[in-house]
Design a protein around this motif. Structure first.
Motif, PDB file in Angstrom:
ATOM      1  N   ALA A 126       0.842  -1.217   0.000  1.00  0.00           N
ATOM      2  CA  ALA A 126       0.000   0.000   0.000  1.00  0.00           C
ATOM      3  C   ALA A 126       0.867   1.253   0.000  1.00  0.00           C
ATOM      4  O   ALA A 126       0.600   2.210  -0.731  1.00  0.00           O
ATOM      5  CB  ALA A 126      -0.936  -0.008   1.207  1.00  0.00           C
ATOM      6  N   VAL A 127       1.906   1.253   0.810  1.00  0.00           N
ATOM      7  CA  VAL A 127       2.803   2.415   0.884  1.00  0.00           C
ATOM      8  C   VAL A 127       3.487   2.626  -0.472  1.00  0.00           C
ATOM      9  O   VAL A 127       3.549   3.746  -0.985  1.00  0.00           O
ATOM     10  CB  VAL A 127       3.841   2.216   2.005  1.00  0.00           C
ATOM     11  CG1 VAL A 127       4.908   3.300   1.952  1.00  0.00           C
ATOM     12  CG2 VAL A 127       3.155   2.211   3.370  1.00  0.00           C
ATOM     13  N   LYS A 128       3.956   1.534  -1.072  1.00  0.00           N
ATOM     14  CA  LYS A 128       4.643   1.645  -2.372  1.00  0.00           C
ATOM     15  C   LYS A 128       3.696   2.152  -3.452  1.00  0.00           C
ATOM     16  O   LYS A 128       4.075   2.957  -4.302  1.00  0.00           O
ATOM     17  CB  LYS A 128       5.220   0.283  -2.783  1.00  0.00           C
ATOM     18  CG  LYS A 128       6.344  -0.182  -1.869  1.00  0.00           C
ATOM     19  CD  LYS A 128       6.833  -1.554  -2.313  1.00  0.00           C
ATOM     20  CE  LYS A 128       7.671  -2.190  -1.205  1.00  0.00           C
ATOM     21  NZ  LYS A 128       7.820  -3.636  -1.409  1.00  0.00           N
ATOM     22  N   LEU A 129       2.449   1.668  -3.418  1.00  0.00           N
ATOM     23  CA  LEU A 129       1.473   2.107  -4.420  1.00  0.00           C
ATOM     24  C   LEU A 129       1.238   3.613  -4.326  1.00  0.00           C
ATOM     25  O   LEU A 129       1.220   4.317  -5.333  1.00  0.00           O
ATOM     26  CB  LEU A 129       0.143   1.366  -4.245  1.00  0.00           C
ATOM     27  CG  LEU A 129      -0.958   1.874  -5.179  1.00  0.00           C
ATOM     28  CD1 LEU A 129      -0.790   1.347  -6.599  1.00  0.00           C
ATOM     29  CD2 LEU A 129      -2.342   1.551  -4.659  1.00  0.00           C
ATOM     30  N   TRP A 130       1.075   4.115  -3.102  1.00  0.00           N
ATOM     31  CA  TRP A 130       0.798   5.544  -2.956  1.00  0.00           C
ATOM     32  C   TRP A 130       2.028   6.386  -3.257  1.00  0.00           C
ATOM     33  O   TRP A 130       1.909   7.525  -3.696  1.00  0.00           O
ATOM     34  CB  TRP A 130       0.191   5.850  -1.584  1.00  0.00           C
ATOM     35  CG  TRP A 130      -1.203   5.312  -1.531  1.00  0.00           C
ATOM     36  CD1 TRP A 130      -1.654   4.265  -0.783  1.00  0.00           C
ATOM     37  CD2 TRP A 130      -2.302   5.728  -2.341  1.00  0.00           C
ATOM     38  NE1 TRP A 130      -2.969   4.017  -1.078  1.00  0.00           N
ATOM     39  CE2 TRP A 130      -3.388   4.895  -2.031  1.00  0.00           C
ATOM     40  CE3 TRP A 130      -2.479   6.719  -3.307  1.00  0.00           C
ATOM     41  CZ2 TRP A 130      -4.637   5.024  -2.633  1.00  0.00           C
ATOM     42  CZ3 TRP A 130      -3.718   6.844  -3.911  1.00  0.00           C
ATOM     43  CH2 TRP A 130      -4.776   6.005  -3.569  1.00  0.00           C
ATOM     44  N   GLU A 131       3.204   5.815  -3.078  1.00  0.00           N
ATOM     45  CA  GLU A 131       4.417   6.519  -3.520  1.00  0.00           C
ATOM     46  C   GLU A 131       4.424   6.642  -5.046  1.00  0.00           C
ATOM     47  O   GLU A 131       4.741   7.698  -5.586  1.00  0.00           O
ATOM     48  CB  GLU A 131       5.673   5.785  -3.021  1.00  0.00           C
ATOM     49  CG  GLU A 131       5.954   6.068  -1.542  1.00  0.00           C
ATOM     50  CD  GLU A 131       7.025   5.156  -0.942  1.00  0.00           C
ATOM     51  OE1 GLU A 131       7.361   5.377   0.233  1.00  0.00           O
ATOM     52  OE2 GLU A 131       7.499   4.223  -1.627  1.00  0.00           O
ATOM     53  N   ARG A 132       4.061   5.564  -5.729  1.00  0.00           N
ATOM     54  CA  ARG A 132       4.001   5.617  -7.202  1.00  0.00           C
ATOM     55  C   ARG A 132       2.931   6.603  -7.668  1.00  0.00           C
ATOM     56  O   ARG A 132       3.117   7.355  -8.619  1.00  0.00           O
ATOM     57  CB  ARG A 132       3.716   4.223  -7.779  1.00  0.00           C
ATOM     58  CG  ARG A 132       4.864   3.248  -7.639  1.00  0.00           C
ATOM     59  CD  ARG A 132       4.714   2.056  -8.565  1.00  0.00           C
ATOM     60  NE  ARG A 132       3.606   1.167  -8.247  1.00  0.00           N
ATOM     61  CZ  ARG A 132       3.681   0.153  -7.368  1.00  0.00           C
ATOM     62  NH1 ARG A 132       4.794  -0.093  -6.710  1.00  0.00           N
ATOM     63  NH2 ARG A 132       2.625  -0.612  -7.144  1.00  0.00           N
ATOM     64  N   MET A 133       1.778   6.593  -6.978  1.00  0.00           N
ATOM     65  CA  MET A 133       0.706   7.542  -7.308  1.00  0.00           C
ATOM     66  C   MET A 133       1.195   8.984  -7.139  1.00  0.00           C
ATOM     67  O   MET A 133       0.915   9.846  -7.951  1.00  0.00           O
ATOM     68  CB  MET A 133      -0.497   7.334  -6.383  1.00  0.00           C
ATOM     69  CG  MET A 133      -1.323   6.139  -6.725  1.00  0.00           C
ATOM     70  SD  MET A 133      -2.447   6.497  -8.093  1.00  0.00           S
ATOM     71  CE  MET A 133      -3.555   5.114  -7.918  1.00  0.00           C
ATOM     72  N   GLY A 134       1.923   9.195  -6.041  1.00  0.00           N
ATOM     73  CA  GLY A 134       2.441  10.533  -5.751  1.00  0.00           C
ATOM     74  C   GLY A 134       3.406  11.004  -6.827  1.00  0.00           C
ATOM     75  O   GLY A 134       3.350  12.156  -7.270  1.00  0.00           O
ATOM     76  N   ALA A 135       4.266  10.099  -7.260  1.00  0.00           N
ATOM     77  CA  ALA A 135       5.256  10.437  -8.290  1.00  0.00           C
ATOM     78  C   ALA A 135       4.553  10.762  -9.599  1.00  0.00           C
ATOM     79  O   ALA A 135       4.999  11.603 -10.379  1.00  0.00           O
ATOM     80  CB  ALA A 135       6.219   9.275  -8.480  1.00  0.00           C
ATOM     81  N   LEU A 136       3.428  10.108  -9.824  1.00  0.00           N
ATOM     82  CA  LEU A 136       2.689  10.277 -11.075  1.00  0.00           C
ATOM     83  C   LEU A 136       1.877  11.558 -11.096  1.00  0.00           C
ATOM     84  O   LEU A 136       1.709  12.191 -12.132  1.00  0.00           O
ATOM     85  CB  LEU A 136       1.736   9.083 -11.221  1.00  0.00           C
ATOM     86  CG  LEU A 136       0.807   9.057 -12.407  1.00  0.00           C
ATOM     87  CD1 LEU A 136       1.471   8.285 -13.533  1.00  0.00           C
ATOM     88  CD2 LEU A 136      -0.510   8.402 -12.029  1.00  0.00           C
ATOM     89  N   SER A 137       1.359  11.955  -9.925  1.00  0.00           N
ATOM     90  CA  SER A 137       0.309  12.965  -9.931  1.00  0.00           C
ATOM     91  C   SER A 137       0.802  14.363 -10.308  1.00  0.00           C
ATOM     92  O   SER A 137       0.116  15.093 -10.991  1.00  0.00           O
ATOM     93  CB  SER A 137      -0.406  12.989  -8.582  1.00  0.00           C
ATOM     94  OG  SER A 137       0.502  13.300  -7.560  1.00  0.00           O
ATOM     95  N   GLY A 138       1.998  14.742  -9.854  1.00  0.00           N
ATOM     96  CA  GLY A 138       2.509  16.059 -10.196  1.00  0.00           C
ATOM     97  C   GLY A 138       1.543  17.154  -9.787  1.00  0.00           C
ATOM     98  O   GLY A 138       0.975  17.121  -8.699  1.00  0.00           O
ATOM     99  N   ASP A 139       1.343  18.132 -10.671  1.00  0.00           N
ATOM    100  CA  ASP A 139       0.453  19.244 -10.354  1.00  0.00           C
ATOM    101  C   ASP A 139      -1.015  18.868 -10.484  1.00  0.00           C
ATOM    102  O   ASP A 139      -1.860  19.411  -9.805  1.00  0.00           O
ATOM    103  CB  ASP A 139       0.731  20.431 -11.295  1.00  0.00           C
ATOM    104  CG  ASP A 139       2.104  21.022 -11.013  1.00  0.00           C
ATOM    105  OD1 ASP A 139       2.589  20.841  -9.882  1.00  0.00           O
ATOM    106  OD2 ASP A 139       2.675  21.639 -11.923  1.00  0.00           O
ATOM    107  N   ARG A 140      -1.285  17.953 -11.401  1.00  0.00           N
ATOM    108  CA  ARG A 140      -2.686  17.571 -11.623  1.00  0.00           C
ATOM    109  C   ARG A 140      -2.897  16.120 -11.258  1.00  0.00           C
ATOM    110  O   ARG A 140      -2.573  15.223 -12.042  1.00  0.00           O
ATOM    111  CB  ARG A 140      -3.071  17.808 -13.086  1.00  0.00           C
ATOM    112  CG  ARG A 140      -3.125  19.284 -13.439  1.00  0.00           C
ATOM    113  CD  ARG A 140      -3.879  19.484 -14.725  1.00  0.00           C
ATOM    114  NE  ARG A 140      -5.215  18.892 -14.671  1.00  0.00           N
ATOM    115  CZ  ARG A 140      -6.088  18.981 -15.655  1.00  0.00           C
ATOM    116  NH1 ARG A 140      -5.767  19.607 -16.753  1.00  0.00           N
ATOM    117  NH2 ARG A 140      -7.275  18.434 -15.538  1.00  0.00           N
ATOM    118  N   PRO A 141      -3.428  15.853 -10.080  1.00  0.00           N
ATOM    119  CA  PRO A 141      -3.593  14.466  -9.660  1.00  0.00           C
ATOM    120  C   PRO A 141      -4.585  13.726 -10.546  1.00  0.00           C
ATOM    121  O   PRO A 141      -5.508  14.342 -11.085  1.00  0.00           O
ATOM    122  CB  PRO A 141      -4.139  14.587  -8.237  1.00  0.00           C
ATOM    123  CG  PRO A 141      -4.711  15.945  -8.148  1.00  0.00           C
ATOM    124  CD  PRO A 141      -3.941  16.798  -9.096  1.00  0.00           C
TER     125      PRO A 141
END
Ligand SMILES: [Zn+2]
Length: 264
Positions: free
Chosen positions: A215-230
């Motif tokens: 779960a932690v790794k997934l949200w890290e990947r999501m965070g890296a992806l989201s940038g300015d526009r989630p």
């Protein structure tokens, strides 16, 4: 007069329509019965699938269905009273550009193919599906519809007093509250519901034998992806950092459950 009417509604609601959220014990306002809620969810699901490219074969579809079923089985085992009226169903929708997943009352859920490059693995997908099963289990849709109904009742009173009789139909309001329609998924649940779904979902995936550390790794990947526009799935969500900190605080408990589940 409108205040009195609203007060009476709220008193009625709080005395007869509180439910307890499975997994966290939070009290929620819910004026719908599980049967009513499930019926609305099932109808909305059929409408949504009719407008979507539902994937009918292949390994990815099988994976979505198997992981969903395994997590739902744990929800049924742990909270049989809540899920008695549920008809769990998990579909994969062919939309590579959509990073999203959603769940409707009664256990109807869908994942878009655009999410798979981010989930990456069985455990990663289990994080998302645990979260979606948790929304259904916690009856967040019914709670949202109840809140919207009360807001609408308030608006009706105001409209009547001001001579403006136009207001949305109950069904329209309900569908909006479920996040169905033009903005599917994007306004589905508020932040408190997201945090609650994270927590319940983490425990459910652990019970089902999926590694909760993912779960932690997934949200890290999501965070890296989201940038300015989630991506859509994050639009009402707490920041990834807050989310990861909460998940880490829950991890010792989730790991106990996971180790028991895989160790027998
Ligand atoms: Zn969510």
């Amino acid at each position: 007069m409108s205040r009195l009417f609203l007060s009476l509604l709220l008193v009625a609601a709080s005395s007869i329509s509180c439910a307890t959220v499975a997994g966290t014990g939070r009290m929620q306002l819910n004026i719908f019965s599980p049967e009513e809620e499930a019926a609305m969810g099932i109808e909305a699901y059929q409408q949504q699938l009719a407008q979507s490219k539902v994937i009918q074969s292949g390994q990815q579809r099988t994976m979505v269905k198997q992981i969903g079923a395994r997590i739902a089985e744990q929800a049924d085992r742990l909270y049989p009273k809540v899920t008695a009226t549920f008809q769990w169903q998990f579909e994969l929708l062919d939309e590579p550009g959509i990073v999203n997943a959603w769940a409707l009352p009664g256990g109807k859920s869908a994942v878009y193919t655009g999410l798979l490059p981010i989930t990456q693995s069985v455990n990663g997908l289990a994080v998302v599906m645990g979260h979606e099963v948790a929304h259904a289990l916690a009856r967040h849709g019914g709670e949202r519809m109840s809140q919207a109904t009360f807001m609408n009742a308030g608006l009706d009173v105001v409209s009547a007093l001001s001579g403006d009789v136009e207001s949305g139909s109950g069904k329209e309001i309900a569908l909006q509250a479920l996040g169905i329609g033009t903005q599917l998924g994007s306004l589905a649940f508020g932040r408190s519901h997201e945090s609650e779904a994270d927590e319940i979902g983490l425990m459910l995936m652990a019970h089902a034998g999926y590694d909760p550390r993912e779960a932690v790794k997934l949200w890290e990947r999501m965070g890296a992806l989201s940038g300015d526009r989630p991506p859509e799935w994050l639009s009402t969500h707490p920041s990834e950092q807050t989310r990861i900190e909460r998940l880490q605080a829950l991890m010792p408990e989730a790991m106990k459950i996971y180790n028991k589940a895989i160790g027998g």
